[in-house]
Design an enzyme around this catalytic site. Structure first.
Site, PDB file in Angstrom:
ATOM      1  N   GLY A   1       5.952  28.878 -18.636  1.00 59.87           N
ATOM      2  CA  GLY A   1       5.913  30.048 -16.706  1.00 59.87           C
ATOM      3  C   GLY A   1       7.075  29.907 -16.450  1.00 59.87           C
TER       4      GLY A   1
ATOM      5  N   GLY B   1      10.040  30.093 -12.653  1.00 60.78           N
ATOM      6  CA  GLY B   1       9.937  29.716 -11.940  1.00 60.78           C
ATOM      7  C   GLY B   1      11.547  30.374 -10.687  1.00 60.78           C
ATOM      8  N   GLY B   2      11.335  30.804  -9.660  1.00 57.31           N
ATOM      9  CA  GLY B   2      13.337  30.353  -9.448  1.00 57.31           C
ATOM     10  C   GLY B   2      14.277  29.622  -9.932  1.00 57.31           C
ATOM     11  N   MET B   3      13.484  28.262 -10.548  1.00 50.80           N
ATOM     12  CA  MET B   3      15.032  27.593 -10.940  1.00 50.80           C
ATOM     13  C   MET B   3      14.503  27.422 -12.291  1.00 50.80           C
ATOM     14  SD  MET B   3      17.444  27.264  -8.959  1.00 50.80           S
ATOM     15  CE  MET B   3      18.104  25.708 -10.068  1.00 50.80           C
TER      16      MET B   3
ATOM     17  N   VAL C   1       9.798  27.270 -17.907  1.00 49.94           N
ATOM     18  CA  VAL C   1       9.047  26.482 -18.932  1.00 49.94           C
ATOM     19  C   VAL C   1       8.096  27.460 -20.307  1.00 49.94           C
ATOM     20  CG1 VAL C   1       7.426  24.674 -18.804  1.00 49.94           C
ATOM     21  CG2 VAL C   1       8.689  25.260 -16.587  1.00 49.94           C
TER      22      VAL C   1
ATOM     23  N   LYS D   1      11.773  22.484 -19.571  1.00 51.49           N
ATOM     24  CA  LYS D   1      12.499  23.934 -18.826  1.00 51.49           C
ATOM     25  C   LYS D   1      14.092  23.957 -19.396  1.00 51.49           C
ATOM     26  CE  LYS D   1      12.067  24.150 -13.242  1.00 51.49           C
ATOM     27  NZ  LYS D   1      11.842  23.713 -12.065  1.00 51.49           N
TER      28      LYS D   1
ATOM     29  N   ASP E   1       7.683  22.016  -2.121  1.00 53.83           N
ATOM     30  CA  ASP E   1       7.122  22.879  -3.160  1.00 53.83           C
ATOM     31  C   ASP E   1       5.617  22.819  -3.046  1.00 53.83           C
ATOM     32  OD1 ASP E   1       6.950  25.820  -3.345  1.00 53.83           O
ATOM     33  OD2 ASP E   1       7.827  25.505  -5.256  1.00 53.83           O
TER      34      ASP E   1
END
Length: 301
Positions: free
Chosen positions: A17, A19-21, A24, A39, A135
């Site tokens: 996956g 995400g913004g930060m 993974v 991550k 979040d």
């Protein structure tokens, strides 16, 4: 990344996956011969010392959260220009999988409530440690094959009562569909903000759709601020009234009108589940009585 071995130990296998930060990946811990999740801080962020500090703070926050319903982290590391931390690999699926079918029968609601009660346990613990997630969304709530739940991705977390974000700075943070009104307006968030987000997720799971939608994030945020959602039974008439009431309290616009803690929210969900279990037992007993009566009638004939 794929095929690389980080720190001569973690062989990266596939991306899970993004995400913004961080992204993974699934990897193999060669030393222990077991799967792990890694991550990785995106390169465009890793060149900034401040972003690196925020990424490290996310790891440190997770190391201080030891709870069966929160993802575990093992190690923080650097391999060349790659900055990463290692987490437990979870077998199962995120919450989106169980949100595809609206519950109808008592057993459906009981199974769903068990999931959300676990989420409340995770929230109650992290809040007791002074951490606000900020979040919560279905993608960040993972259901393992054994039914145990794990809350993950603390990339937007914040220390309660502090002006210091664990990760990103900025007024409006989170995912618009699941964001609390105070977050949407840039006001300070606290544990009740997470409760609102969990309420929105529960609404989505019960109704098959989120309470608010729009053509863009700003349109959705305005609805969180100024509009009331459609009554859940409009989308799913099988939802018990007691659950509709609890859901409405979790999603109150004013934090003062919501459940004041995840423990309080969980208590209501537990009471509803007990009522449903009793109802299920009565239904099963009724069916058993009818079946036995029919068997006796057939024997007489």
């Amino acid at each position: 990344m794929i095929g690389e071995t980080l720190n001569n130990r973690y062989r990266v296998i596939e991306q899970l996956g993004q995400g913004g930060m961080g992204s993974v990946y699934r990897a193999l811990d060669i030393a222990l011969n077991q799967k792990v999740a890694i991550k990785v801080l995106p390169y465009q962020f890793s060149v900034s010392p401040e972003n690196e500090k925020r990424f490290e703070r996310e790891f440190l926050a997770l190391t201080n959260l030891s709870h069966p319903n929160i993802v575990k982290v093992f190690e923080y590391g650097k391999s060349g220009s790659i900055i990463f931390f290692v987490m437990e690999y979870l077998h199962g699926h995120d919450l989106r999988n169980i949100m595809k079918t609206k519950p109808k029968k008592p057993e459906d609601f009981i199974a769903l409530l068990k999931v959300f009660m676990q989420a409340c346990l995770a929230l109650s613990y992290m809040h007791s440690q002074g951490i606000i997630h900020r979040d919560l969304k279905p993608q960040n709530i993972f259901i393992q094959k054994d039914g145990d739940l794990k809350v993950m991705d603390f990339g937007l977390a914040k220390l309660q009562g502090s002006s210091v974000n664990l990760t990103q700075d900025g007024a409006v943070l989170g995912t618009a569909i699941y964001m609390s009104p105070e977050q949407a307006s840039g006001k300070p968030s606290d544990e009740r903000s997470d409760i609102y987000s969990l309420g929105v997720i529960l609404y989505n799971a019960l109704c098959g759709i989120p309470p608010f939608s729009g053509n863009n994030p700003m349109e959705i945020l305005k609805k969180h601020l100024f509009e009331n959602p459609q009554i859940p039974t409009y989308h799913n008439p099988f939802i018990p009234q007691s659950l509709v009431t609890a859901l409405a309290k979790a999603m109150e616009k004013d934090p003062e009108d919501r459940f004041q803690s995840a423990k309080e929210f969980s208590h209501d969900l537990q009471m509803i589940m007990r009522i449903l279990i009793e109802k299920q037992k009565r239904n099963e007993n009724y069916v058993s009585i009818v079946v036995n009566s029919l068997k006796k009638l057939l024997k007489r004939r």
